[in-house]
Design a protein around this motif. Structure first.
Motif, PDB file in Angstrom:
ATOM      1  N   PRO A 159       5.927   9.816 -20.193  1.00 17.23           N
ATOM      2  CA  PRO A 159       5.209   8.602 -19.896  1.00 17.23           C
ATOM      3  C   PRO A 159       5.920   7.579 -18.993  1.00 17.23           C
ATOM      4  O   PRO A 159       7.148   7.549 -19.139  1.00 17.23           O
ATOM      5  N   SER A 160       5.604   6.982 -17.921  1.00 18.07           N
ATOM      6  CA  SER A 160       6.637   6.459 -16.732  1.00 18.07           C
ATOM      7  C   SER A 160       6.184   4.972 -16.971  1.00 18.07           C
ATOM      8  O   SER A 160       5.153   4.362 -17.171  1.00 18.07           O
ATOM      9  N   ILE A 161       7.174   4.030 -16.578  1.00 19.51           N
ATOM     10  CA  ILE A 161       6.762   2.733 -16.563  1.00 19.51           C
ATOM     11  C   ILE A 161       6.165   2.254 -15.121  1.00 19.51           C
ATOM     12  O   ILE A 161       5.767   1.097 -15.103  1.00 19.51           O
ATOM     13  N   ILE A 162       6.111   3.170 -14.169  1.00 17.67           N
ATOM     14  CA  ILE A 162       5.224   2.983 -13.303  1.00 17.67           C
ATOM     15  C   ILE A 162       3.881   2.551 -13.608  1.00 17.67           C
ATOM     16  O   ILE A 162       3.185   1.911 -12.674  1.00 17.67           O
ATOM     17  N   ILE A 163       3.326   2.973 -14.792  1.00 17.10           N
ATOM     18  CA  ILE A 163       2.100   2.465 -15.249  1.00 17.10           C
ATOM     19  C   ILE A 163       2.176   1.115 -15.248  1.00 17.10           C
ATOM     20  O   ILE A 163       0.934   0.347 -14.731  1.00 17.10           O
ATOM     21  N   PHE A 164       3.121   0.200 -15.319  1.00 18.61           N
ATOM     22  CA  PHE A 164       3.299  -1.220 -15.201  1.00 18.61           C
ATOM     23  C   PHE A 164       3.303  -1.883 -14.001  1.00 18.61           C
ATOM     24  O   PHE A 164       3.409  -3.070 -13.950  1.00 18.61           O
ATOM     25  N   LEU A 165       3.264  -0.939 -13.048  1.00 18.47           N
ATOM     26  CA  LEU A 165       3.608  -1.631 -11.451  1.00 18.47           C
ATOM     27  C   LEU A 165       2.810  -2.779 -11.167  1.00 18.47           C
ATOM     28  O   LEU A 165       3.183  -3.646 -10.502  1.00 18.47           O
ATOM     29  N   PRO A 166       1.307  -2.473 -11.654  1.00 17.99           N
ATOM     30  CA  PRO A 166       0.384  -3.711 -11.168  1.00 17.99           C
ATOM     31  C   PRO A 166       0.624  -5.109 -11.718  1.00 17.99           C
ATOM     32  O   PRO A 166       0.265  -6.179 -11.182  1.00 17.99           O
ATOM     33  N   LEU A 167       1.539  -5.391 -12.557  1.00 15.66           N
ATOM     34  CA  LEU A 167       1.997  -6.548 -13.176  1.00 15.66           C
ATOM     35  C   LEU A 167       2.793  -7.304 -12.217  1.00 15.66           C
ATOM     36  O   LEU A 167       2.661  -8.711 -12.478  1.00 15.66           O
ATOM     37  N   LEU A 168       3.145  -6.582 -11.133  1.00 11.23           N
ATOM     38  CA  LEU A 168       3.761  -7.478 -10.028  1.00 11.23           C
ATOM     39  C   LEU A 168       3.044  -8.378  -9.517  1.00 11.23           C
ATOM     40  O   LEU A 168       3.396  -9.609  -8.926  1.00 11.23           O
TER      41      LEU A 168
END
Length: 355
Positions: A299-308
């Motif tokens: 699992p990657s923190i890329i999942i959280f990218l939309p929080l930007l």
């Protein structure tokens, strides 16, 4: 010259700046539908490798059941025609809504010299009420045809009841687009616009396209549905805060008119804050699910990218809080709409990187 002016008036009436916001839910739902189908293919590949190595029967019953569940849910291919038709249909609904809003507010006299913002088509006199009504009818017919094509391509005739349900949703969306400001009992004049915007821009858009692509009801998708729905309502709330004085005079009793500017600002902050909490909840639930079930290798923190996308939204909230004059809120409309669209694009980008 007259034809050029009329064309500009029609383009203005379509309100192009509202279109990116309208398709944000389709982009988000499509992105995570693609991700779900990708997981299914990954699980299928894993199963095939295990079977080749003759170790599948040695797996625990729980793990075999998990693999089986994923395969049962997400084994169809991603049909790009479905989101394309959904985007066309959604754009049609939005343009229809904008035409109807122009017509309804124009004939009721709500669009007058007191209104802040660009002059509307009917208000300018370039387009007559009869012409706008004709434009609404043509747009409604074309949008309904697009909706029927979308339902047929996605569900065919095998899922008749579900197809009829989505057709009913399409007809309801057309009704909602027109009745927002048109008619004696227009719901936009009774403070119900926010409810309909949340429903159709949020759950109907996000969860609807997710189902049409995957044929799966995934209740995790309620979180991004809430996010898109509330951010869309925030745009409407801003619009109503900007127009509070002219709406009062015209008898347009929006929620902002009913509660006043100070409370409407607090409500606006709540909309964006809850949207942020919902997004955080979705990503952590999704991330934990990936980690627990091992559906992806790491699992990657890329999942959280939309929080930007929430960075400009929180800056925007400070601006709203400090703004005293409703007229000065007009530039903030574009910021929230584009930030919502940016959120949707980042959802697409994050899935594209992970897949």
């Amino acid at each position: 010259m007259a034809e050029a002016s009329k064309l500009k008036a029609w383009i203005s009436a379509a309100r192009l700046r509202t279109l990116p916001l309208s398709i944000s839910g389709i982009l988000v739902g499509s992105a995570y539908a693609y991700w779900g189908l990708y997981q299914g293919k990954l699980a299928k590949s894993t199963l095939e490798n295990l079977q080749k190595e003759k170790v599948y029967n040695q797996l625990s019953n729980n793990l075999r059941n998990e693999i089986s569940e994923v395969l049962d849910l997400y084994l169809s291919d991603f049909n790009f025609l479905i989101p394309i038709l959904a985007l066309i249909t959604t754009l049609g609904f939005q343009v229809l809504s904008n035409f109807a809003n122009d017509y309804g507010d124009g004939v009721k006299g709500t669009d007058n010299e007191d209104r802040i913002g660009p002059m509307r088509a009917l208000q300018s006199g370039i387009i007559s009420p009869v012409e706008m009504k004709r434009g609404m009818v043509i747009t409604a017919i074309l949008t309904l045809i697009s909706a029927i094509l979308l339902i047929y391509v996605s569900l065919g005739i095998d899922r008749l009841l579900i197809s009829l349900f989505f057709l009913a949703l399409g007809i309801a969306a057309i009704w909602a687009a027109i009745r927002y400001t048109v008619g004696d009992n227009a719901y936009g004049y009774r403070g119900l616009g926010d409810v309909f915007v949340f429903i159709f821009f949020g759950p109907v858009s996000v969860m609807g396209i997710f189902y049409l692509i995957t044929k799966v009801v995934n209740w995790q998708m309620i979180f991004p549905s809430i996010t898109i729905g509330l951010l869309s309502v925030a745009v409407l709330n801003l619009n109503n805060m900007r127009d509070i004085e002219s709406d009062k005079k015209a008898g347009k009793n929006t929620i902002v008119v009913k509660m006043g500017l100070a409370k409407a600002k607090m409500l606006h902050i709540a909309f964006v804050s809850i949207a942020f909490i919902s997004t955080i909840s979705f990503f952590f639930v999704h991330y934990s699910d990936e980690l627990w079930n091992r559906k992806i290798e790491s699992p990657s923190i890329i999942i959280f990218l939309p929080l930007l996308a929430f960075i400009p939204l929180f800056v925007h909230l400070l601006k709203v809080k400090r703004t005293k004059s409703p007229a000065l809120l007009d530039p903030e409309l574009k910021k929230v709409a584009l930030s919502t669209f940016f959120f949707a694009i980042l959802c697409v980008v994050s899935v594209w990187i992970l897949a």
